[in-house]
Design an enzyme around this catalytic site. Structure first.
Site, PDB file in Angstrom:
ATOM      1  N   PHE A   1       0.654  -1.131  -0.058  1.00  0.00           N
ATOM      2  CA  PHE A   1      -0.707  -0.189  -0.003  1.00  0.00           C
ATOM      3  C   PHE A   1       1.005   1.262   0.323  1.00  0.00           C
ATOM      4  CE2 PHE A   1      -3.075   3.248   1.625  1.00  0.00           C
ATOM      5  CZ  PHE A   1      -3.465   3.100   0.698  1.00  0.00           C
TER       6      PHE A   1
ATOM      7  N   ASP B   1       9.023   2.574   1.896  1.00  0.00           N
ATOM      8  CA  ASP B   1       7.990   3.602   2.336  1.00  0.00           C
ATOM      9  C   ASP B   1       7.835   2.981   3.458  1.00  0.00           C
ATOM     10  OD1 ASP B   1       5.405   4.073   2.959  1.00  0.00           O
ATOM     11  OD2 ASP B   1       4.218   3.205   0.886  1.00  0.00           O
TER      12      ASP B   1
ATOM     13  N   LYS C   1       2.356  10.101   7.627  1.00  0.00           N
ATOM     14  CA  LYS C   1       1.516   9.965   9.130  1.00  0.00           C
ATOM     15  C   LYS C   1       1.729  10.598  10.666  1.00  0.00           C
ATOM     16  CE  LYS C   1       0.199   5.613   7.363  1.00  0.00           C
ATOM     17  NZ  LYS C   1      -2.053   5.452   7.817  1.00  0.00           N
TER      18      LYS C   1
END
Ligand SMILES: Cc1ncc(COP(=O)(O)O)c(C=O)c1O
Length: 397
Positions: A137, A222, A251
Protein backbone atom coordinates in the site's frame (compact mmCIF):
# COMPACT_ATOMS: atom_id res chain seq x y z
CA UNK A 1 -24.41 18.73 17.90
CA UNK A 2 -25.44 15.18 18.73
CA UNK A 3 -23.72 12.15 17.17
CA UNK A 4 -26.64 11.48 14.80
CA UNK A 5 -26.82 15.07 13.50
CA UNK A 6 -23.14 14.94 12.57
CA UNK A 7 -23.58 11.56 10.85
CA UNK A 8 -26.57 12.86 8.84
CA UNK A 9 -24.76 16.04 7.77
CA UNK A 10 -21.75 13.97 6.68
CA UNK A 11 -23.96 11.70 4.52
CA UNK A 12 -25.59 14.71 2.91
CA UNK A 13 -22.53 16.82 2.15
CA UNK A 14 -19.34 14.73 2.27
CA UNK A 15 -18.22 12.45 -0.60
CA UNK A 16 -18.99 8.87 0.42
CA UNK A 17 -15.44 7.51 0.02
CA UNK A 18 -15.08 6.19 3.58
CA UNK A 19 -16.85 3.49 5.52
CA UNK A 20 -16.87 4.97 8.99
CA UNK A 21 -17.50 3.67 12.50
CA UNK A 22 -20.51 5.96 12.93
CA UNK A 23 -19.04 7.81 15.91
CA UNK A 24 -18.07 11.49 15.58
CA UNK A 25 -15.08 12.21 17.81
CA UNK A 26 -14.65 15.68 19.27
CA UNK A 27 -11.82 15.51 21.83
CA UNK A 28 -8.69 13.54 22.60
CA UNK A 29 -6.03 13.31 25.30
CA UNK A 30 -3.20 10.77 25.35
CA UNK A 31 -4.75 7.39 24.46
CA UNK A 32 -8.34 8.55 25.11
CA UNK A 33 -10.98 9.92 22.73
CA UNK A 34 -14.43 11.33 23.44
CA UNK A 35 -17.38 11.45 21.05
CA UNK A 36 -19.88 14.30 20.62
CA UNK A 37 -22.05 12.88 23.43
CA UNK A 38 -19.21 12.52 25.93
CA UNK A 39 -18.64 8.75 25.61
CA UNK A 40 -15.01 7.75 26.19
CA UNK A 41 -12.92 5.41 24.04
CA UNK A 42 -9.47 3.86 24.34
CA UNK A 43 -7.58 4.42 21.09
CA UNK A 44 -5.63 1.37 19.88
CA UNK A 45 -5.37 2.64 16.29
CA UNK A 46 -3.90 6.17 16.74
CA UNK A 47 -5.80 7.73 13.85
CA UNK A 48 -4.33 5.05 11.55
CA UNK A 49 -0.79 5.26 12.87
CA UNK A 50 -0.66 9.05 13.12
CA UNK A 51 -0.97 9.89 16.79
CA UNK A 52 2.23 8.14 17.93
CA UNK A 53 2.85 10.71 20.69
CA UNK A 54 -0.77 10.55 21.89
CA UNK A 55 -3.69 12.91 21.27
CA UNK A 56 -3.09 16.62 21.89
CA UNK A 57 0.35 16.21 23.43
CA UNK A 58 0.94 19.55 25.26
CA UNK A 59 4.30 20.16 23.57
CA UNK A 60 2.79 19.66 20.10
CA UNK A 61 -0.20 21.84 20.97
CA UNK A 62 2.11 24.56 22.26
CA UNK A 63 4.37 24.42 19.18
CA UNK A 64 1.41 24.62 16.78
CA UNK A 65 -0.26 27.42 18.78
CA UNK A 66 2.90 29.50 18.92
CA UNK A 67 3.62 28.95 15.22
CA UNK A 68 0.05 29.80 14.20
CA UNK A 69 0.36 33.12 15.98
CA UNK A 70 3.71 33.94 14.32
CA UNK A 71 3.27 32.73 10.71
CA UNK A 72 1.41 29.84 9.09
CA UNK A 73 2.28 29.96 5.42
CA UNK A 74 4.24 31.94 2.84
CA UNK A 75 4.96 29.22 0.19
CA UNK A 76 8.29 27.94 -1.04
CA UNK A 77 9.00 31.23 -2.79
CA UNK A 78 10.75 31.99 0.50
CA UNK A 79 13.20 30.17 2.74
CA UNK A 80 11.42 28.65 5.72
CA UNK A 81 13.60 28.26 8.85
CA UNK A 82 11.46 25.48 10.36
CA UNK A 83 11.65 23.52 7.09
CA UNK A 84 15.45 23.68 7.06
CA UNK A 85 15.54 22.73 10.76
CA UNK A 86 13.21 19.76 10.33
CA UNK A 87 15.18 18.51 7.30
CA UNK A 88 18.41 18.81 9.33
CA UNK A 89 16.81 16.96 12.25
CA UNK A 90 15.57 14.10 10.03
CA UNK A 91 18.92 13.79 8.24
CA UNK A 92 20.84 13.82 11.54
CA UNK A 93 18.75 10.83 12.69
CA UNK A 94 19.01 8.86 9.41
CA UNK A 95 21.73 9.25 6.74
CA UNK A 96 23.32 12.02 4.64
CA UNK A 97 20.52 13.11 2.34
CA UNK A 98 18.17 15.88 1.29
CA UNK A 99 14.48 16.14 2.11
CA UNK A 100 11.53 17.07 -0.09
CA UNK A 101 8.45 17.99 1.95
CA UNK A 102 4.93 17.06 0.90
CA UNK A 103 1.59 16.81 2.70
CA UNK A 104 0.78 13.11 2.91
CA UNK A 105 2.17 9.61 2.46
CA UNK A 106 0.93 9.36 -1.09
CA UNK A 107 2.61 12.62 -2.00
CA UNK A 108 5.89 11.59 -0.36
CA UNK A 109 5.76 8.38 -2.44
CA UNK A 110 4.75 10.29 -5.55
CA UNK A 111 7.90 12.38 -5.11
CA UNK A 112 9.95 9.19 -4.64
CA UNK A 113 8.54 7.70 -7.86
CA UNK A 114 9.26 10.87 -9.85
CA UNK A 115 12.77 11.15 -8.43
CA UNK A 116 13.54 7.46 -9.12
CA UNK A 117 12.43 7.88 -12.74
CA UNK A 118 14.46 11.04 -13.20
CA UNK A 119 17.52 9.47 -11.62
CA UNK A 120 17.08 6.25 -13.64
CA UNK A 121 17.00 8.17 -16.89
CA UNK A 122 20.00 10.19 -15.79
CA UNK A 123 21.88 6.86 -15.43
CA UNK A 124 20.54 5.37 -18.68
CA UNK A 125 17.75 6.53 -21.03
CA UNK A 126 14.64 4.33 -20.67
CA UNK A 127 15.42 3.25 -17.11
CA UNK A 128 12.01 4.07 -15.65
CA UNK A 129 10.46 0.86 -14.30
CA UNK A 130 9.69 0.35 -10.62
CA UNK A 131 9.08 -3.01 -8.99
CA UNK A 132 6.71 -3.18 -6.02
CA UNK A 133 5.26 -6.06 -3.99
CA UNK A 134 1.87 -7.76 -3.95
CA UNK A 135 -0.30 -6.49 -1.08
CA UNK A 136 1.67 -3.26 -0.90
CA UNK A 137 0.00 0.00 0.00
CA UNK A 138 1.66 3.20 -1.20
CA UNK A 139 -1.27 5.63 -1.54
CA UNK A 140 -4.25 6.65 -3.67
CA UNK A 141 -2.87 9.12 -6.24
CA UNK A 142 -2.63 7.52 -9.68
CA UNK A 143 1.11 6.79 -9.50
CA UNK A 144 1.00 5.47 -5.93
CA UNK A 145 -2.18 3.53 -6.67
CA UNK A 146 -0.32 1.89 -9.55
CA UNK A 147 2.52 1.11 -7.13
CA UNK A 148 -0.08 -0.38 -4.78
CA UNK A 149 -0.28 -3.88 -6.18
CA UNK A 150 -3.81 -4.68 -5.01
CA UNK A 151 -6.64 -5.14 -7.48
CA UNK A 152 -9.29 -4.02 -4.96
CA UNK A 153 -7.83 -0.49 -4.82
CA UNK A 154 -7.04 -0.25 -8.55
CA UNK A 155 -10.43 -1.48 -9.81
CA UNK A 156 -12.27 1.23 -11.74
CA UNK A 157 -9.24 3.47 -12.22
CA UNK A 158 -7.57 1.95 -15.26
CA UNK A 159 -5.61 2.80 -17.34
CA UNK A 160 -2.98 3.04 -14.64
CA UNK A 161 0.54 4.36 -15.07
CA UNK A 162 2.88 2.30 -17.29
CA UNK A 163 6.22 1.16 -15.90
CA UNK A 164 5.29 -0.82 -12.75
CA UNK A 165 5.89 -4.53 -12.12
CA UNK A 166 4.65 -6.55 -9.15
CA UNK A 167 6.20 -9.53 -7.40
CA UNK A 168 5.27 -11.46 -4.23
CA UNK A 169 6.42 -9.79 -0.99
CA UNK A 170 9.26 -11.41 0.94
CA UNK A 171 10.45 -13.30 -2.14
CA UNK A 172 13.98 -12.29 -3.05
CA UNK A 173 14.32 -14.56 -6.05
CA UNK A 174 11.07 -13.22 -7.59
CA UNK A 175 12.46 -9.72 -7.17
CA UNK A 176 15.77 -10.71 -8.71
CA UNK A 177 14.03 -12.27 -11.73
CA UNK A 178 11.89 -9.15 -12.25
CA UNK A 179 14.82 -6.70 -12.43
CA UNK A 180 15.75 -5.75 -16.00
CA UNK A 181 17.92 -3.13 -17.62
CA UNK A 182 14.90 -0.82 -17.54
CA UNK A 183 14.44 -1.06 -13.77
CA UNK A 184 15.19 2.15 -11.90
CA UNK A 185 13.99 1.16 -8.41
CA UNK A 186 12.53 -1.38 -6.04
CA UNK A 187 9.92 0.09 -3.70
CA UNK A 188 8.65 -1.76 -0.62
CA UNK A 189 7.34 -1.25 2.91
CA UNK A 190 9.72 -2.79 5.49
CA UNK A 191 6.59 -4.27 7.10
CA UNK A 192 3.41 -4.19 5.02
CA UNK A 193 0.71 -2.36 6.94
CA UNK A 194 -2.58 -2.17 5.04
CA UNK A 195 -1.63 -5.44 3.31
CA UNK A 196 -2.05 -7.34 6.60
CA UNK A 197 0.91 -6.45 8.87
CA UNK A 198 3.26 -8.75 6.93
CA UNK A 199 6.73 -8.98 8.45
CA UNK A 200 9.37 -10.20 5.99
CA UNK A 201 12.18 -12.61 6.89
CA UNK A 202 15.35 -11.11 8.39
CA UNK A 203 17.23 -11.56 5.11
CA UNK A 204 14.65 -9.74 2.93
CA UNK A 205 15.67 -6.10 3.29
CA UNK A 206 19.44 -6.87 3.32
CA UNK A 207 18.84 -9.06 0.24
CA UNK A 208 17.03 -6.21 -1.52
CA UNK A 209 19.84 -3.83 -0.61
CA UNK A 210 22.43 -6.25 -2.10
CA UNK A 211 20.34 -6.73 -5.23
CA UNK A 212 19.97 -2.98 -5.74
CA UNK A 213 23.73 -2.50 -5.26
CA UNK A 214 24.57 -5.26 -7.74
CA UNK A 215 22.20 -3.88 -10.38
CA UNK A 216 22.89 -0.19 -9.71
CA UNK A 217 19.24 0.57 -8.94
CA UNK A 218 17.54 2.44 -6.11
CA UNK A 219 16.00 0.98 -2.97
CA UNK A 220 12.94 2.98 -1.90
CA UNK A 221 11.59 2.17 1.56
CA UNK A 222 8.08 3.39 2.30
CA UNK A 223 8.09 3.97 6.07
CA UNK A 224 4.87 5.99 6.05
CA UNK A 225 3.32 3.55 8.53
CA UNK A 226 6.39 1.96 10.16
CA UNK A 227 8.17 5.29 10.68
CA UNK A 228 8.48 7.76 13.55
CA UNK A 229 8.97 5.11 16.19
CA UNK A 230 6.06 2.81 15.38
CA UNK A 231 8.21 -0.34 15.43
CA UNK A 232 10.46 0.72 18.34
CA UNK A 233 13.19 2.50 16.37
CA UNK A 234 12.70 5.84 14.64
CA UNK A 235 12.59 3.94 11.32
CA UNK A 236 12.25 0.23 10.84
CA UNK A 237 15.26 0.00 8.48
CA UNK A 238 17.41 0.94 11.50
CA UNK A 239 17.01 -2.62 12.81
CA UNK A 240 19.27 -3.64 9.90
CA UNK A 241 22.78 -2.73 8.87
CA UNK A 242 21.67 -0.88 5.73
CA UNK A 243 20.33 2.37 4.37
CA UNK A 244 17.77 2.87 1.61
CA UNK A 245 18.49 5.32 -1.22
CA UNK A 246 15.08 6.92 -0.74
CA UNK A 247 12.99 6.87 2.44
CA UNK A 248 9.43 8.15 2.67
CA UNK A 249 7.51 9.14 5.78
CA UNK A 250 4.28 10.94 6.68
CA UNK A 251 1.48 9.95 9.10
CA UNK A 252 2.97 10.52 12.55
CA UNK A 253 5.67 12.98 11.50
CA UNK A 254 3.27 15.86 12.17
CA UNK A 255 1.36 14.13 14.99
CA UNK A 256 -1.89 14.88 13.12
CA UNK A 257 -0.84 18.02 11.26
CA UNK A 258 -0.61 16.92 7.60
CA UNK A 259 2.97 16.46 6.41
CA UNK A 260 4.89 14.00 4.27
CA UNK A 261 8.58 13.81 3.49
CA UNK A 262 10.85 12.09 1.02
CA UNK A 263 14.47 11.69 1.97
CA UNK A 264 16.97 10.87 -0.78
CA UNK A 265 20.72 10.34 -0.67
CA UNK A 266 22.51 13.42 -1.96
CA UNK A 267 23.64 12.01 -5.31
CA UNK A 268 20.05 10.93 -6.04
CA UNK A 269 18.35 14.04 -4.66
CA UNK A 270 20.60 16.24 -6.75
CA UNK A 271 18.83 15.26 -10.01
CA UNK A 272 15.82 17.25 -8.76
CA UNK A 273 16.44 20.83 -9.89
CA UNK A 274 14.38 23.98 -9.30
CA UNK A 275 11.09 23.31 -11.08
CA UNK A 276 11.43 19.47 -11.08
CA UNK A 277 8.84 19.03 -8.35
CA UNK A 278 6.89 21.25 -5.98
CA UNK A 279 4.04 21.58 -3.52
CA UNK A 280 2.32 24.81 -2.44
CA UNK A 281 1.92 23.67 1.17
CA UNK A 282 4.92 21.30 1.31
CA UNK A 283 7.06 22.00 4.35
CA UNK A 284 5.15 25.06 5.54
CA UNK A 285 5.66 26.69 8.93
CA UNK A 286 2.84 24.94 10.74
CA UNK A 287 3.61 21.43 9.48
CA UNK A 288 7.35 21.72 10.10
CA UNK A 289 6.90 23.17 13.59
CA UNK A 290 4.67 20.21 14.33
CA UNK A 291 7.30 17.81 12.91
CA UNK A 292 10.03 19.36 15.04
CA UNK A 293 7.88 19.07 18.18
CA UNK A 294 7.03 15.42 17.42
CA UNK A 295 10.67 14.38 16.93
CA UNK A 296 11.67 16.23 20.09
CA UNK A 297 8.94 14.54 22.12
CA UNK A 298 9.73 11.08 20.71
CA UNK A 299 13.35 11.37 21.78
CA UNK A 300 13.15 13.44 24.95
CA UNK A 301 10.27 11.51 26.47
CA UNK A 302 11.67 8.01 25.86
CA UNK A 303 8.91 6.91 23.51
CA UNK A 304 11.03 4.42 21.57
CA UNK A 305 11.94 2.69 24.81
CA UNK A 306 8.32 2.70 25.98
CA UNK A 307 7.23 1.30 22.61
CA UNK A 308 9.68 -1.59 22.93
CA UNK A 309 8.70 -2.25 26.55
CA UNK A 310 4.95 -2.20 25.87
CA UNK A 311 5.48 -4.27 22.74
CA UNK A 312 7.01 -7.12 24.76
CA UNK A 313 4.07 -7.07 27.19
CA UNK A 314 1.52 -6.90 24.38
CA UNK A 315 2.99 -9.72 22.28
CA UNK A 316 3.36 -11.96 25.35
CA UNK A 317 -0.26 -11.38 26.40
CA UNK A 318 -1.55 -12.00 22.88
CA UNK A 319 0.52 -15.10 22.40
CA UNK A 320 -0.60 -16.55 25.80
CA UNK A 321 -4.22 -15.84 24.94
CA UNK A 322 -3.99 -17.28 21.43
CA UNK A 323 -2.93 -20.66 22.79
CA UNK A 324 -6.51 -21.15 23.98
CA UNK A 325 -8.28 -19.29 21.19
CA UNK A 326 -9.63 -21.05 18.14
CA UNK A 327 -10.28 -17.82 16.22
CA UNK A 328 -6.66 -16.66 16.03
CA UNK A 329 -4.45 -18.01 13.26
CA UNK A 330 -1.31 -15.91 13.72
CA UNK A 331 0.03 -12.89 15.60
CA UNK A 332 2.67 -10.79 13.87
CA UNK A 333 4.25 -7.36 13.85
CA UNK A 334 6.94 -5.36 15.56
CA UNK A 335 6.95 -2.69 18.23
CA UNK A 336 3.42 -1.36 18.51
CA UNK A 337 2.39 -2.38 14.99
CA UNK A 338 0.48 -5.58 15.55
CA UNK A 339 -1.58 -7.80 13.27
CA UNK A 340 -3.78 -10.60 14.58
CA UNK A 341 -4.82 -12.84 11.71
CA UNK A 342 -8.11 -14.65 12.26
CA UNK A 343 -9.56 -17.71 10.56
CA UNK A 344 -12.70 -15.68 9.77
CA UNK A 345 -13.67 -12.05 9.14
CA UNK A 346 -12.78 -9.54 11.86
CA UNK A 347 -15.48 -6.90 11.37
CA UNK A 348 -17.74 -8.24 14.12
CA UNK A 349 -14.88 -8.18 16.66
CA UNK A 350 -13.98 -4.60 15.71
CA UNK A 351 -17.60 -3.47 16.16
CA UNK A 352 -18.07 -5.33 19.45
CA UNK A 353 -14.82 -3.85 20.84
CA UNK A 354 -16.03 -0.40 19.81
CA UNK A 355 -19.31 -0.91 21.69
CA UNK A 356 -17.14 -1.60 24.77
CA UNK A 357 -15.04 1.54 24.18
CA UNK A 358 -11.98 0.05 22.46
CA UNK A 359 -10.94 1.26 18.99
CA UNK A 360 -9.12 -1.28 16.82
CA UNK A 361 -9.42 -1.92 13.09
CA UNK A 362 -9.25 -4.70 10.57
CA UNK A 363 -7.35 -4.92 7.31
CA UNK A 364 -7.49 -7.53 4.51
CA UNK A 365 -10.85 -8.63 6.06
CA UNK A 366 -9.21 -11.06 8.52
CA UNK A 367 -6.32 -9.18 10.13
CA UNK A 368 -7.15 -7.20 13.25
CA UNK A 369 -4.70 -4.37 13.71
CA UNK A 370 -3.46 -2.62 16.86
CA UNK A 371 -1.46 0.62 16.47
CA UNK A 372 -1.74 2.17 19.95
CA UNK A 373 0.03 5.45 20.77
CA UNK A 374 3.67 4.88 21.72
CA UNK A 375 3.01 6.59 25.07
CA UNK A 376 0.61 3.85 26.16
CA UNK A 377 0.92 2.74 29.77
CA UNK A 378 0.63 -0.83 31.00
CA UNK A 379 -2.66 0.13 32.66
CA UNK A 380 -4.20 1.24 29.36
CA UNK A 381 -2.72 -1.74 27.56
CA UNK A 382 -4.30 -4.09 30.12
CA UNK A 383 -7.63 -2.26 29.90
CA UNK A 384 -7.68 -2.61 26.13
CA UNK A 385 -6.63 -6.24 26.21
CA UNK A 386 -9.33 -7.03 28.80
CA UNK A 387 -11.99 -5.69 26.43
CA UNK A 388 -10.43 -7.47 23.45
CA UNK A 389 -10.11 -10.85 25.17
CA UNK A 390 -13.64 -10.68 26.65
CA UNK A 391 -15.04 -9.80 23.21
CA UNK A 392 -13.30 -12.74 21.56
CA UNK A 393 -14.43 -15.12 24.35
CA UNK A 394 -18.05 -13.93 23.96
CA UNK A 395 -17.94 -14.50 20.19
CA UNK A 396 -16.24 -17.86 20.58
CA UNK A 397 -19.00 -18.89 23.03
C1 LIG B 1 2.85 2.35 3.90
C2 LIG B 1 1.95 3.45 3.46
N1 LIG B 1 2.30 4.23 2.45
C3 LIG B 1 1.54 5.25 2.02
C4 LIG B 1 0.32 5.51 2.60
C5 LIG B 1 -0.54 6.64 2.11
O1 LIG B 1 -0.50 7.68 3.01
P1 LIG B 1 -1.59 8.87 2.93
O2 LIG B 1 -2.90 8.27 3.25
O3 LIG B 1 -1.09 9.87 3.93
O4 LIG B 1 -1.55 9.39 1.53
C6 LIG B 1 -0.12 4.71 3.67
C7 LIG B 1 -1.42 4.94 4.31
O5 LIG B 1 -1.97 4.14 5.01
C8 LIG B 1 0.72 3.66 4.10
O6 LIG B 1 0.35 2.86 5.11
Amino acid sequence: MKNQEIIDMTSEFVAPTYSRFGIPMVRGKGCQLWDAEGNEYLDFISGLGVINIGHSHPRLVDAVQRQAEALIHVSNLFHIPQQAQLAKEIVSRTFPAKVFFANSGAEANEAAIKLARKYGQHVKPGRVEIITAHNAFHGRTLATLTATAQEKYQKGFHPLLPGFLYVPYNDLSAMETAVTDNTCAIMVEPIQGEGGVNVPGDDYLPGLRDLCDQKGILLILDEVQTGIGRTGKLFNYQYYDLEPDILTMAKSLGGGVPIGAMLAKNEVADVFLPGSHASTFGGNYLACSAGLAVLEVIHQEGMLENCQRMSRILFKALSDFSEHCELIKEIRGKGLMVGIELYSEGKQIVNRCLEQGLIINCTMEKVLRFLPPLIITQRDLDRGLDIFFKTIKDIQG
